[in-house]
Design a protein around this motif. Structure first.
Motif, short mmCIF file in Angstrom:
data_model
loop_
_atom_site.label_atom_id
_atom_site.label_comp_id
_atom_site.label_asym_id
_atom_site.label_seq_id
_atom_site.Cartn_x
_atom_site.Cartn_y
_atom_site.Cartn_z
N UNK A 26 12.57 47.92 80.17
CA UNK A 26 11.25 47.43 79.84
C UNK A 26 10.26 47.84 80.90
N UNK A 27 9.04 48.01 80.48
CA UNK A 27 7.93 48.17 81.41
C UNK A 27 7.29 46.79 81.51
N UNK A 28 7.55 46.11 82.57
CA UNK A 28 7.15 44.70 82.68
C UNK A 28 5.66 44.49 82.50
N UNK A 29 4.86 45.45 82.98
CA UNK A 29 3.41 45.27 82.91
C UNK A 29 2.88 45.44 81.49
N UNK A 30 3.73 45.99 80.60
CA UNK A 30 3.30 46.22 79.23
C UNK A 30 3.93 45.24 78.24
N UNK A 31 4.82 44.38 78.72
CA UNK A 31 5.61 43.53 77.83
C UNK A 31 5.38 42.07 78.18
N UNK A 32 4.76 41.30 77.29
CA UNK A 32 4.51 39.89 77.59
C UNK A 32 5.74 39.00 77.42
N UNK A 33 6.72 39.46 76.65
CA UNK A 33 7.88 38.63 76.38
C UNK A 33 8.75 38.47 77.63
N UNK A 34 9.46 37.35 77.73
CA UNK A 34 10.26 37.10 78.93
C UNK A 34 11.34 38.16 79.15
N UNK A 35 11.65 38.40 80.41
CA UNK A 35 12.63 39.42 80.77
C UNK A 35 14.06 39.00 80.47
N UNK A 36 14.28 37.73 80.15
CA UNK A 36 15.62 37.29 79.79
C UNK A 36 15.76 37.09 78.28
N UNK A 37 14.88 37.73 77.53
CA UNK A 37 14.94 37.65 76.08
C UNK A 37 15.08 39.03 75.47
N UNK A 38 15.73 39.08 74.33
CA UNK A 38 15.93 40.36 73.65
C UNK A 38 14.58 41.01 73.34
N UNK A 39 13.61 40.22 72.97
CA UNK A 39 12.30 40.74 72.64
C UNK A 39 11.53 41.28 73.82
N UNK A 40 12.04 41.08 75.02
CA UNK A 40 11.36 41.57 76.20
C UNK A 40 11.64 43.03 76.51
N UNK A 41 12.45 43.68 75.69
CA UNK A 41 12.88 45.05 75.97
C UNK A 41 12.59 45.96 74.79
N UNK A 42 12.03 47.13 75.11
CA UNK A 42 11.66 48.08 74.07
C UNK A 42 12.71 49.16 73.87
N UNK A 43 13.56 49.37 74.88
CA UNK A 43 14.49 50.49 74.82
C UNK A 43 15.91 49.98 75.02
N UNK A 44 16.82 50.49 74.19
CA UNK A 44 18.20 50.00 74.17
C UNK A 44 19.18 51.15 74.12
N UNK A 45 20.33 50.95 74.74
CA UNK A 45 21.43 51.88 74.59
C UNK A 45 22.24 51.56 73.35
N UNK A 46 23.30 52.32 73.16
CA UNK A 46 24.11 52.18 71.94
C UNK A 46 25.21 51.13 72.09
N UNK A 47 25.45 50.70 73.31
CA UNK A 47 26.44 49.66 73.55
C UNK A 47 27.79 50.21 73.96
N UNK A 48 28.54 49.41 74.71
CA UNK A 48 29.90 49.74 75.10
C UNK A 48 30.77 48.50 74.95
N UNK A 49 31.96 48.68 74.38
CA UNK A 49 32.83 47.54 74.09
C UNK A 49 33.59 47.12 75.33
N UNK A 50 33.57 45.83 75.59
CA UNK A 50 34.40 45.23 76.63
C UNK A 50 35.32 44.22 75.96
N UNK A 51 36.62 44.39 76.16
CA UNK A 51 37.60 43.49 75.60
C UNK A 51 38.47 42.94 76.72
#
Length: 127
Positions: A99-124
């Motif tokens: 996230x670019x904090x200065x451009x994102x009003x949503x909290x940094x501990x919320x999913x909505x606070x982030x604009x860019x995501x990776x594809x994920x990695x499984x941990x078992x």
């Protein structure tokens, strides 16, 4: 625009350790704050940890505090999540986010606070 690729997931026994990596490209990594989230089937993404763009500020979910450590290497364009004392309930797909904090009003501990995501990695984590 920043592109994120996670790696380092896998199968580990309870009590073991893993280090997840999140490699970034396409943007100026030092301008982005980073977060890690996880998701199990049938549930939404859960906040795990976050770090400010310079690395001075971190925050953790209560469930991982003292066991997980988030870090960020701006020279290597990579964020990390070091996980120790893993428990079966840590089993999930882990996602890194930026996230670019200065451009994102949503909290940094919320999913909505982030604009860019990776594809994920499984941990078992086996018991």
């Amino acid at each position: 625009q920043v592109y994120l690729v996670e790696s380092g997931g896998g199968l580990v026994q309870a009590g073991g350790s893993l280090r997840l990596s999140c490699a970034a490209s396409g943007g100026t990594f030092s301008m982005y704050a980073m977060g890690w989230f996880r998701q199990v089937p049938g549930k939404g993404r859960e906040f795990v940890a976050r770090i400010s763009r310079g690395g001075a500020t971190t925050e953790y979910a209560d469930s991982v505090k003292g066991r997980f450590t988030i870090s960020k290497d701006n020279a290597r364009n990579t964020a990390y999540l070091q996980m120790i004392s893993l428990k079966p309930e840590d089993t999930a797909v882990y996602y890194c986010a930026a996230r670019r904090s200065e451009l994102t009003p949503n909290p940094a501990n919320s999913e909505g606070g982030y604009a860019y995501w990776g594809q994920g990695t499984q941990v078992t984590v086996s018991s």
